[in-house]
Write a protein that holds these residues in place. Structure first.
Motif, mmCIF file in Angstrom:
data_model
loop_
_atom_site.group_PDB
_atom_site.id
_atom_site.type_symbol
_atom_site.label_atom_id
_atom_site.label_comp_id
_atom_site.label_asym_id
_atom_site.label_seq_id
_atom_site.Cartn_x
_atom_site.Cartn_y
_atom_site.Cartn_z
ATOM 1 N N LEU A 17 0.333 5.090 -4.061
ATOM 2 C CA LEU A 17 -0.984 4.793 -3.512
ATOM 3 C C LEU A 17 -2.011 5.794 -4.033
ATOM 4 N N ALA A 18 -1.611 7.055 -4.127
ATOM 5 C CA ALA A 18 -2.523 8.097 -4.606
ATOM 6 C C ALA A 18 -2.997 7.826 -6.026
ATOM 7 N N ALA A 19 -2.166 7.156 -6.817
ATOM 8 C CA ALA A 19 -2.573 6.830 -8.187
ATOM 9 C C ALA A 19 -3.806 5.943 -8.207
ATOM 10 N N GLY A 20 -4.036 5.210 -7.113
ATOM 11 C CA GLY A 20 -5.185 4.318 -7.054
ATOM 12 C C GLY A 20 -6.361 4.836 -6.251
ATOM 13 N N ILE A 21 -6.086 5.664 -5.224
ATOM 14 C CA ILE A 21 -7.176 6.098 -4.339
ATOM 15 C C ILE A 21 -7.316 7.612 -4.248
ATOM 16 N N GLY A 22 -6.450 8.346 -4.945
ATOM 17 C CA GLY A 22 -6.517 9.798 -4.912
ATOM 18 C C GLY A 22 -5.572 10.387 -3.876
ATOM 19 N N ALA A 23 -5.138 11.620 -4.119
ATOM 20 C CA ALA A 23 -4.136 12.252 -3.266
ATOM 21 C C ALA A 23 -4.647 12.510 -1.853
ATOM 22 N N ARG A 72 -4.756 -3.581 -0.065
ATOM 23 C CA ARG A 72 -5.678 -4.716 -0.113
ATOM 24 C C ARG A 72 -5.088 -5.932 0.604
ATOM 25 N N ALA A 73 -3.802 -6.187 0.366
ATOM 26 C CA ALA A 73 -3.160 -7.336 1.010
ATOM 27 C C ALA A 73 -3.152 -7.188 2.528
ATOM 28 N N TRP A 74 -2.913 -5.959 3.020
ATOM 29 C CA TRP A 74 -2.936 -5.720 4.459
ATOM 30 C C TRP A 74 -4.324 -5.972 5.032
ATOM 31 N N GLN A 75 -5.352 -5.501 4.346
ATOM 32 C CA GLN A 75 -6.715 -5.662 4.845
ATOM 33 C C GLN A 75 -7.122 -7.125 4.946
ATOM 34 N N GLN A 76 -6.488 -7.987 4.168
ATOM 35 C CA GLN A 76 -6.818 -9.408 4.186
ATOM 36 C C GLN A 76 -6.093 -10.175 5.293
ATOM 37 N N GLN A 77 -5.180 -9.520 5.992
ATOM 38 C CA GLN A 77 -4.437 -10.174 7.058
ATOM 39 C C GLN A 77 -5.182 -10.046 8.384
ATOM 40 N N PRO A 78 -5.173 -11.097 9.209
ATOM 41 C CA PRO A 78 -5.829 -10.994 10.523
ATOM 42 C C PRO A 78 -5.290 -9.849 11.370
ATOM 43 N N LEU A 110 -7.311 1.718 8.333
ATOM 44 C CA LEU A 110 -7.028 2.211 6.996
ATOM 45 C C LEU A 110 -8.226 1.906 6.103
ATOM 46 N N PRO A 111 -8.433 2.705 5.052
ATOM 47 C CA PRO A 111 -9.627 2.500 4.206
ATOM 48 C C PRO A 111 -9.602 1.155 3.509
ATOM 49 N N VAL A 112 -10.746 0.533 3.388
ATOM 50 C CA VAL A 112 -10.867 -0.724 2.651
ATOM 51 C C VAL A 112 -11.091 -0.387 1.187
ATOM 52 N N VAL A 113 -10.318 -1.013 0.306
ATOM 53 C CA VAL A 113 -10.432 -0.749 -1.137
ATOM 54 C C VAL A 113 -10.652 -2.066 -1.863
ATOM 55 N N ALA A 150 8.068 -11.177 8.931
ATOM 56 C CA ALA A 150 7.792 -10.420 7.710
ATOM 57 C C ALA A 150 6.513 -9.607 7.878
ATOM 58 N N LEU A 151 6.543 -8.346 7.422
ATOM 59 C CA LEU A 151 5.394 -7.455 7.533
ATOM 60 C C LEU A 151 5.114 -6.769 6.197
ATOM 61 N N GLN A 152 3.899 -6.235 6.093
ATOM 62 C CA GLN A 152 3.435 -5.572 4.874
ATOM 63 C C GLN A 152 3.657 -4.070 4.956
ATOM 64 N N ASP A 153 4.410 -3.536 4.002
ATOM 65 C CA ASP A 153 4.459 -2.084 3.821
ATOM 66 C C ASP A 153 3.263 -1.645 2.978
ATOM 67 N N ILE A 154 2.870 -0.379 3.110
ATOM 68 C CA ILE A 154 1.768 0.157 2.318
ATOM 69 C C ILE A 154 2.319 1.199 1.347
ATOM 70 N N ASP A 155 2.503 0.782 0.102
ATOM 71 C CA ASP A 155 2.989 1.697 -0.930
ATOM 72 C C ASP A 155 2.020 1.822 -2.098
ATOM 73 N N THR A 156 1.196 0.796 -2.331
ATOM 74 C CA THR A 156 0.291 0.778 -3.474
ATOM 75 C C THR A 156 -1.092 0.307 -3.022
ATOM 76 N N VAL A 157 -2.063 0.390 -3.923
ATOM 77 C CA VAL A 157 -3.403 -0.119 -3.632
ATOM 78 C C VAL A 157 -3.353 -1.622 -3.362
ATOM 79 N N ASP A 158 -2.529 -2.347 -4.117
ATOM 80 C CA ASP A 158 -2.410 -3.789 -3.891
ATOM 81 C C ASP A 158 -1.880 -4.082 -2.492
ATOM 82 N N ASP A 159 -0.924 -3.281 -2.022
ATOM 83 C CA ASP A 159 -0.416 -3.445 -0.657
ATOM 84 C C ASP A 159 -1.526 -3.227 0.361
#
Length: 207
Positions: A20-26, A190-196, A204-207, A179-188
């Motif tokens: 995740l840090a690779a996309g949003i910083g440490a 984003r996918a979480w933020q799109q879920q109701p 969590l920050p919106v990216v 089924a649930l969303q883990d948060i490991d990457t920026v794509d994860d």
């Protein structure tokens, strides 16, 4: 006795959520992880079970404070399967009647998911919480099945399917959680933020 195992890391800059840090910083990734830790502890608080957190990183006053009320153990050496097997072995030796393991990466996890898992273990051999990336966010059982932890390509999209295939070969009765969303990457993220469900989850920050 029912037992809950939590795998976690000390929230140290540069040592958590590296993908995740690779996309949003440490620093932002560390803030996300601290939020996920707070969420996980809040979800666990109402459960009247034995709780053990297995930690990666240096133990110290901060860990004792953050995980007050939890038994604390250092994560052993080995791959993820070997670590999980060691944790289950530890708890079934107490002995525990049932044991459930989770991580700290799942903002959609609720207390009800965990209650459902422990309830299902009254009539099933295995409970699995599928993660949308092909892994799982929760695993529960009534006794140790070492086959579930051997020869797995951890952190890949086939882990859940291979685990369920093992369970089928062993003839285990399996209960699947939502089924649930883990948060490991920026794509994860984003996918979480799109879920109701994200409107009801931790901020969590919106990216």
């Amino acid at each position: 006795m029912d037992s809950l195992i939590i795998f976690a890391r000390h929230p140290e800059l540069g040592r958590v959520k590296t993908r995740l840090a690779a996309g949003i910083g440490a620093e932002a990734a560390l803030a996300v992880y601290r939020t996920l830790l707070d969420h996980t502890r809040a979800v666990l608080a109402p459960l009247p079970v034995q709780k053990t957190v297995w930690l990666v990183g240096e133990n110290g006053p901060e860990a004792a404070r953050d995980w007050a009320g939890f038994e604390q153990q250092p994560q052993p050496a080995g791959d993820l399967g070997e670590k999980m097997q060691a944790a289950f072995t530890h708890d079934f030796a107490r002995p525990a009647a049932t044991a459930v393991i989770i991580g700290t990466d799942c903002p959609g996890l609720t207390t009800e998911h965990l209650r459902e898992a422990f309830a299902a273990l009254q009539t099933h051999d295995l409970v699995l919480g599928p993660a949308v990336d092909g892994g799982y966010y929760l695993l529960g059982m009534r006794r140790l099945y070492p086959e579930l932890f051997a020869n797995k390509p951890w952190s890949t999209a086939t882990v859940r399917a291979e685990t369920l295939a093992d369970a089928a070969r062993l003839g285990l009765r399996v209960h699947l959680l939502p089924a649930l969303q883990d948060i490991d990457t920026v794509d994860d993220l984003r996918a979480w933020q799109q879920q109701p469900a994200s409107a009801l989850g931790p901020a969590l920050p919106v990216v």
